[in-house]
Design a protein around this motif. Structure first.
Motif, PDB file in Angstrom:
ATOM      1  N   PRO A  97       0.817  -1.222   0.000  1.00  0.00           N
ATOM      2  CA  PRO A  97       0.000   0.000   0.000  1.00  0.00           C
ATOM      3  C   PRO A  97       0.848   1.268   0.000  1.00  0.00           C
ATOM      4  O   PRO A  97       0.507   2.257  -0.658  1.00  0.00           O
ATOM      5  N   PHE A  98       1.962   1.225   0.732  1.00  0.00           N
ATOM      6  CA  PHE A  98       2.841   2.398   0.760  1.00  0.00           C
ATOM      7  C   PHE A  98       3.410   2.660  -0.624  1.00  0.00           C
ATOM      8  O   PHE A  98       3.476   3.798  -1.084  1.00  0.00           O
ATOM      9  N   ALA A  99       3.801   1.564  -1.288  1.00  0.00           N
ATOM     10  CA  ALA A  99       4.364   1.705  -2.627  1.00  0.00           C
ATOM     11  C   ALA A  99       3.324   2.314  -3.572  1.00  0.00           C
ATOM     12  O   ALA A  99       3.622   3.228  -4.346  1.00  0.00           O
ATOM     13  N   VAL A 100       2.100   1.827  -3.453  1.00  0.00           N
ATOM     14  CA  VAL A 100       1.035   2.370  -4.302  1.00  0.00           C
ATOM     15  C   VAL A 100       0.824   3.849  -3.996  1.00  0.00           C
ATOM     16  O   VAL A 100       0.668   4.672  -4.901  1.00  0.00           O
ATOM     17  N   MET A 101       0.869   4.174  -2.697  1.00  0.00           N
ATOM     18  CA  MET A 101       0.666   5.565  -2.291  1.00  0.00           C
ATOM     19  C   MET A 101       1.729   6.462  -2.922  1.00  0.00           C
ATOM     20  O   MET A 101       1.410   7.483  -3.547  1.00  0.00           O
ATOM     21  N   VAL A 102       2.999   6.065  -2.763  1.00  0.00           N
ATOM     22  CA  VAL A 102       4.078   6.894  -3.284  1.00  0.00           C
ATOM     23  C   VAL A 102       3.989   6.970  -4.803  1.00  0.00           C
ATOM     24  O   VAL A 102       4.124   8.037  -5.401  1.00  0.00           O
ATOM     25  N   SER A 103       3.708   5.819  -5.412  1.00  0.00           N
ATOM     26  CA  SER A 103       3.635   5.781  -6.877  1.00  0.00           C
ATOM     27  C   SER A 103       2.515   6.677  -7.397  1.00  0.00           C
ATOM     28  O   SER A 103       2.688   7.447  -8.344  1.00  0.00           O
ATOM     29  N   THR A 104       1.352   6.588  -6.733  1.00  0.00           N
ATOM     30  CA  THR A 104       0.221   7.412  -7.179  1.00  0.00           C
ATOM     31  C   THR A 104       0.501   8.894  -6.990  1.00  0.00           C
ATOM     32  O   THR A 104       0.023   9.733  -7.749  1.00  0.00           O
ATOM     33  N   SER A 105       1.282   9.198  -5.939  1.00  0.00           N
ATOM     34  CA  SER A 105       1.501  10.609  -5.619  1.00  0.00           C
ATOM     35  C   SER A 105       2.339  11.318  -6.688  1.00  0.00           C
ATOM     36  O   SER A 105       2.441  12.543  -6.659  1.00  0.00           O
ATOM     37  N   ILE A 106       2.972  10.543  -7.574  1.00  0.00           N
ATOM     38  CA  ILE A 106       3.779  11.210  -8.603  1.00  0.00           C
ATOM     39  C   ILE A 106       3.192  11.017  -9.999  1.00  0.00           C
ATOM     40  O   ILE A 106       3.854  11.256 -11.012  1.00  0.00           O
ATOM     41  N   LYS A 107       1.941  10.523 -10.057  1.00  0.00           N
ATOM     42  CA  LYS A 107       1.304  10.317 -11.367  1.00  0.00           C
ATOM     43  C   LYS A 107       0.328  11.444 -11.686  1.00  0.00           C
ATOM     44  O   LYS A 107      -0.350  11.930 -10.774  1.00  0.00           O
TER      45      LYS A 107
ATOM     46  N   PRO B 162       5.515   6.559 -13.568  1.00  0.00           N
ATOM     47  CA  PRO B 162       4.652   7.164 -14.581  1.00  0.00           C
ATOM     48  C   PRO B 162       5.409   7.537 -15.850  1.00  0.00           C
ATOM     49  O   PRO B 162       6.623   7.763 -15.826  1.00  0.00           O
ATOM     50  N   GLU B 163       4.683   7.589 -16.969  1.00  0.00           N
ATOM     51  CA  GLU B 163       5.298   8.033 -18.227  1.00  0.00           C
ATOM     52  C   GLU B 163       5.590   9.514 -18.178  1.00  0.00           C
ATOM     53  O   GLU B 163       6.619   9.990 -18.615  1.00  0.00           O
ATOM     54  N   LYS B 164       4.587  10.231 -17.587  1.00  0.00           N
ATOM     55  CA  LYS B 164       4.784  11.670 -17.446  1.00  0.00           C
ATOM     56  C   LYS B 164       4.816  11.957 -15.934  1.00  0.00           C
ATOM     57  O   LYS B 164       3.835  11.722 -15.225  1.00  0.00           O
ATOM     58  N   LEU B 165       5.957  12.412 -15.434  1.00  0.00           N
ATOM     59  CA  LEU B 165       6.118  12.635 -14.000  1.00  0.00           C
ATOM     60  C   LEU B 165       5.299  13.855 -13.557  1.00  0.00           C
ATOM     61  O   LEU B 165       5.410  14.921 -14.150  1.00  0.00           O
ATOM     62  N   ALA B 166       4.449  13.665 -12.525  1.00  0.00           N
ATOM     63  CA  ALA B 166       3.643  14.777 -12.045  1.00  0.00           C
ATOM     64  C   ALA B 166       3.993  15.116 -10.592  1.00  0.00           C
ATOM     65  O   ALA B 166       3.155  15.566  -9.815  1.00  0.00           O
ATOM     66  N   LEU B 167       5.227  14.856 -10.253  1.00  0.00           N
ATOM     67  CA  LEU B 167       5.658  15.028  -8.865  1.00  0.00           C
ATOM     68  C   LEU B 167       5.451  16.458  -8.366  1.00  0.00           C
ATOM     69  O   LEU B 167       4.784  16.698  -7.360  1.00  0.00           O
ATOM     70  N   VAL B 168       6.006  17.426  -9.105  1.00  0.00           N
ATOM     71  CA  VAL B 168       5.929  18.823  -8.665  1.00  0.00           C
ATOM     72  C   VAL B 168       4.472  19.286  -8.593  1.00  0.00           C
ATOM     73  O   VAL B 168       4.059  19.894  -7.613  1.00  0.00           O
ATOM     74  N   GLU B 169       3.710  18.924  -9.656  1.00  0.00           N
ATOM     75  CA  GLU B 169       2.311  19.359  -9.704  1.00  0.00           C
ATOM     76  C   GLU B 169       1.541  18.845  -8.481  1.00  0.00           C
ATOM     77  O   GLU B 169       0.883  19.606  -7.777  1.00  0.00           O
ATOM     78  N   ASN B 170       1.625  17.526  -8.261  1.00  0.00           N
ATOM     79  CA  ASN B 170       0.843  16.932  -7.186  1.00  0.00           C
ATOM     80  C   ASN B 170       1.219  17.491  -5.810  1.00  0.00           C
ATOM     81  O   ASN B 170       0.372  17.794  -4.990  1.00  0.00           O
ATOM     82  N   TYR B 171       2.551  17.585  -5.584  1.00  0.00           N
ATOM     83  CA  TYR B 171       2.973  18.020  -4.255  1.00  0.00           C
ATOM     84  C   TYR B 171       2.675  19.497  -4.026  1.00  0.00           C
ATOM     85  O   TYR B 171       2.308  19.903  -2.925  1.00  0.00           O
TER      86      TYR B 171
ATOM     87  N   PHE C 176      -6.892  12.171  -6.610  1.00  0.00           N
ATOM     88  CA  PHE C 176      -6.029  11.199  -5.956  1.00  0.00           C
ATOM     89  C   PHE C 176      -4.561  11.567  -5.939  1.00  0.00           C
ATOM     90  O   PHE C 176      -3.875  11.277  -4.977  1.00  0.00           O
ATOM     91  N   GLY C 177      -4.063  12.179  -6.980  1.00  0.00           N
ATOM     92  CA  GLY C 177      -2.644  12.525  -7.021  1.00  0.00           C
ATOM     93  C   GLY C 177      -2.221  13.375  -5.837  1.00  0.00           C
ATOM     94  O   GLY C 177      -1.400  12.954  -5.020  1.00  0.00           O
ATOM     95  N   PRO C 178      -2.832  14.567  -5.682  1.00  0.00           N
ATOM     96  CA  PRO C 178      -2.493  15.407  -4.529  1.00  0.00           C
ATOM     97  C   PRO C 178      -2.855  14.742  -3.204  1.00  0.00           C
ATOM     98  O   PRO C 178      -2.149  14.913  -2.201  1.00  0.00           O
ATOM     99  N   LEU C 179      -3.936  13.947  -3.190  1.00  0.00           N
ATOM    100  CA  LEU C 179      -4.318  13.256  -1.949  1.00  0.00           C
ATOM    101  C   LEU C 179      -3.196  12.341  -1.490  1.00  0.00           C
ATOM    102  O   LEU C 179      -2.791  12.341  -0.320  1.00  0.00           O
ATOM    103  N   MET C 180      -2.655  11.552  -2.437  1.00  0.00           N
ATOM    104  CA  MET C 180      -1.578  10.636  -2.078  1.00  0.00           C
ATOM    105  C   MET C 180      -0.302  11.403  -1.739  1.00  0.00           C
ATOM    106  O   MET C 180       0.463  10.992  -0.874  1.00  0.00           O
ATOM    107  N   ALA C 181      -0.092  12.526  -2.415  1.00  0.00           N
ATOM    108  CA  ALA C 181       1.069  13.356  -2.073  1.00  0.00           C
ATOM    109  C   ALA C 181       0.957  13.841  -0.638  1.00  0.00           C
ATOM    110  O   ALA C 181       1.915  13.776   0.144  1.00  0.00           O
ATOM    111  N   ALA C 182      -0.256  14.282  -0.260  1.00  0.00           N
ATOM    112  CA  ALA C 182      -0.467  14.748   1.121  1.00  0.00           C
ATOM    113  C   ALA C 182      -0.263  13.599   2.096  1.00  0.00           C
ATOM    114  O   ALA C 182       0.363  13.766   3.157  1.00  0.00           O
ATOM    115  N   ALA C 183      -0.790  12.420   1.746  1.00  0.00           N
ATOM    116  CA  ALA C 183      -0.627  11.267   2.639  1.00  0.00           C
ATOM    117  C   ALA C 183       0.849  10.931   2.834  1.00  0.00           C
ATOM    118  O   ALA C 183       1.301  10.637   3.948  1.00  0.00           O
ATOM    119  N   THR C 184       1.619  10.998   1.736  1.00  0.00           N
ATOM    120  CA  THR C 184       3.051  10.724   1.836  1.00  0.00           C
ATOM    121  C   THR C 184       3.731  11.723   2.768  1.00  0.00           C
ATOM    122  O   THR C 184       4.540  11.346   3.633  1.00  0.00           O
TER     123      THR C 184
END
Lengths: 373, 276
Positions: free
Chosen positions: B26-36, B50-59, B241-249
């Motif tokens: 679940p943690f892996a999924v969380m981190v992975s989702t947070s950058i999609k 992800p093919e297109k990294l959305a790390l900055v956007e989500n966080y 979900f992206g920002p949600l998982m970023a917040a959870a991380t």
């Protein structure tokens, strides 16, 4: 400096009576040992004097004043514990300083703010100087910055002594301070504690189950058993004139020899065999008060069971005829060596023969021991 | 090493790997989702990177969509206050239960054990009503006060103090310490491993607590991190979900850091080997 008076102190834990109205007057500057087997109440008595335990009855007087209601910290006593009880998170110097900081510095002085107060700084400086002096006296200056975990048993014991000494208390209480040391260290520490007592001139109350410690260091010994003091006397008297059979058996190594006897006529004891009709008497003599002799001239006879060679002494165990009783006789290793399995007689120096009645109390007078009739 | 023990050891490690993979997934999924980016999250193929990294956007979205820093700050205030007050109560209580002789000690300890059996959810309603009547609802006090007395803490510290030699306590008394000084100057330093263990339990439990903050506070200036995360779920634009998982991380990160720092002491404290 203070004398300690214990006035009919009794202590009960629930149903069990640990101390039965003990009286003991300890003079100022005296080294007194409370000695006895474990469970005899000696440690409890010491803890009552310290104030760590409350007596059920009786009073404790320090320097003539009752201290029954005073807390341990207000009694001006210092105690050395068997486990040394050093604070594991403090260095040696900090450990030794604790009794002084707790008494001289106020809560504010001890807080983090204390470093800013000039008065507190001056007090801390004085304390550090006194700690240095004590460390010097016990030659532990080089250990000052170590933690207790990094010290050997003997070093910990010195630190515990230093912590007790630093406050210059009116009396020292010691609860088996040497029993965690190995045999060699113990003999050395015995000499050091005795020297310390001579040098400080304070009252020492020393609890031990080791009669050798009591004999070698004390001015007087209180032999305790079953919650009472059986005899209070100088080491010489306790050894040579035991007032109770249990004292005679406890003091001295090897143990005193005891044979059952009958009072036949004035001053004559006859060795008793098996069940004795009427009241029996215990005749006791130390191994050095006896010698091996021909069977005809000796009151006791038996077979040599074992010979213990300690180098300077030879202790011969003899199994007496008509029973399983063993007696031990000290011999000179330079003389004829006894052979295991041989028959021998045991002759006794009658000046050093003790007689104890059925109540275990000493019967005064001079006696002779004669063979069984 | 013999073949037999090599096989059993391999099997054992395989089993352990399986279990840890199961709990880490679940943690892996969380981190992975947070950058999609959102379209990749809902695509039907599973992809860890992800093919297109959305790390900055989500966080950055996580920090801007909700006052995440405020929630983190609230979390720190509440957990630190709870732990501090718990220690303030538990250490003297545990000392008394372990080292002092008084009438009713066994009964008192019995009550401690009894209270261990009560889940706090069971008393949430009475607590809520109580706080309502004293007018403390929707405040930091509402989040902190119900947890200041931790029977678990009292029990844990009492068990630890039982192992501290009585002589040490007596020596402190002879040295002139009062009973409270003994607690803070002798028992506390000896109990650091046990306190660390208790601290990890307490901080994790209250940092992650969702139930009580949900009951006790309503204005979002008092929200703790888990409540804050839910802001993303309820956002008007549906589930983000992206920002949600970023917040959870972000919220889990401090706990992980804390545990890694305290790990050694934590294990010591649980094993009760802190005393020589």
């Amino acid at each position: 400096m203070a004398g300690v008076n214990i006035r009919s102190v009794a202590k009960t834990f629930g149903e069990t009576q640990v101390l039965k109205r003990v009286d003991l007057d300890i003079r100022d500057g005296e080294f007194i040992s409370l000695v006895g087997p474990s469970g005899c109440g000696k440690s409890t008595l010491l803890r009552i004097v310290a104030g760590l335990e409350q007596q059920t009855e009786g009073h404790i007087l320090l320097d003539g004043k009752t201290v029954d209601r005073l807390r341990p910290r207000d009694r001006d006593l210092a105690m050395v514990f068997q486990s040394y009880a050093l604070y594991p998170h403090l260095t040696v110097a900090e450990n030794i300083a604790v009794p002084l900081t707790m008494r001289r510095l106020s809560t504010l002085d001890r807080s983090l703010m204390g470093g800013l107060l000039p008065a507190a700084r001056a007090k801390r400086k004085d304390i550090a100087a006194e700690v240095d002096k004590v460390c010097e006296a016990l030659s532990i200056s080089m250990l000052k910055d170590r933690k207790p975990a990094a010290l050997s048993g003997g070093q910990r014991q010195r630190v515990a002594l230093a912590r007790a000494m630093v406050r210059k208390p009116s009396a020292f209480l010691m609860d088996e301070p040497l029993s965690n040391l190995d045999a060699k260290m113990r003999v050395q520490a015995r000499g050091e504690i005795a020297a310390l007592h001579r040098q400080l001139g304070s009252t020492f109350i020393y609890v031990t189950h080791d009669q050798a410690e009591a004999m070698t260091m004390s001015d007087r010994i209180a032999v305790m058993m079953g919650g009472e003091i059986l005899q209070l006397d100088t080491p010489d008297h306790v050894y040579q004139m035991p007032q109770d059979l249990r004292v005679a058996e406890f003091i001295g190594s090897p143990k005193i020899n005891v044979v059952k006897a009958m009072h036949t006529k004035d001053g004559v004891l006859a060795v008793a065999r098996g069940e004795t009709p009427g009241q029996s008497i215990h005749a006791a003599f130390r191994p050095e008060a006896a010698r091996l002799a021909g069977e005809a001239e000796a009151p006791l006879a038996g077979i040599i069971h074992h010979v213990e060679n300690l180098g300077a002494d030879l202790f011969v165990q003899i199994r007496l005829d008509g029973g399983d009783d063993l007696v031990i006789v000290r011999c000179d290793p330079a003389g004829v060596r006894p052979v295991i399995g041989d028959r021998t007689g045991v002759a006794i120096d009658h000046a050093r023969l003790h007689a104890f009645g059925p109540d275990n109390r000493r019967i005064d007078g001079s006696f002779r021991l004669e063979a069984a009739q | 090493m013999t073949t037999g023990s090599f096989v059993t050891s391999t099997l054992r490690h395989f089993a352990l790997l399986l279990i840890s993979a199961f709990s880490l997934l679940p943690f892996a999924v969380m981190v992975s989702t947070s950058i999609k980016p959102a379209d990749e999250i809902f695509s039907d193929s599973v992809r860890w990177w992800p093919e297109k990294l959305a790390l900055v956007e989500n966080y950055s979205e996580a920090f801007s969509a909700a006052p995440l820093m405020l929630y983190l700050m609230n979390g720190i205030i509440v957990t630190v206050a709870i732990f501090f007050l718990q220690v303030l109560v538990a250490l003297p209580a545990a000392y008394a239960l372990a080292k002092l002789r008084f009438v009713g000690r066994r009964v008192a300890f019995g009550f401690v054990l009894f209270c261990l059996l009560i889940p706090y959810h069971a008393i949430a309603v009475p607590l809520f009503i109580l706080l309502y009547f004293v007018g403390l609802l929707d405040s930091y006090s509402a989040l902190v006060l119900p947890f200041t007395i931790s029977v678990f803490g009292i029990f844990l510290m009492r068990q630890f103090f039982m192992g501290v030699p009585d002589d040490l306590v007596d020596a402190a008394r002879m040295d002139g310490m009062s009973e409270l000084s003994i607690v803070w100057r002798v028992m506390l330093p000896a109990a650091i491993p046990a306190l660390t263990a208790f601290g990890v339990f307490s901080v994790v439990a209250h940092w992650n607590d969702y139930f009580w903050p949900l009951v006790a506070v309503s204005s979002d200036s008092y929200f703790t991190p888990p409540l804050g995360v839910m802001a993303f779920r309820n956002a008007e634009a549906g589930n983000n979900f992206g920002p949600l998982m970023a917040a959870a991380t972000i919220i889990v990160a401090p706990l992980l850091a804390l545990f890694l720092l305290a790990q050694r002491r934590f294990i010591e404290g649980i094993a009760f080997t802190g005393i020589k």
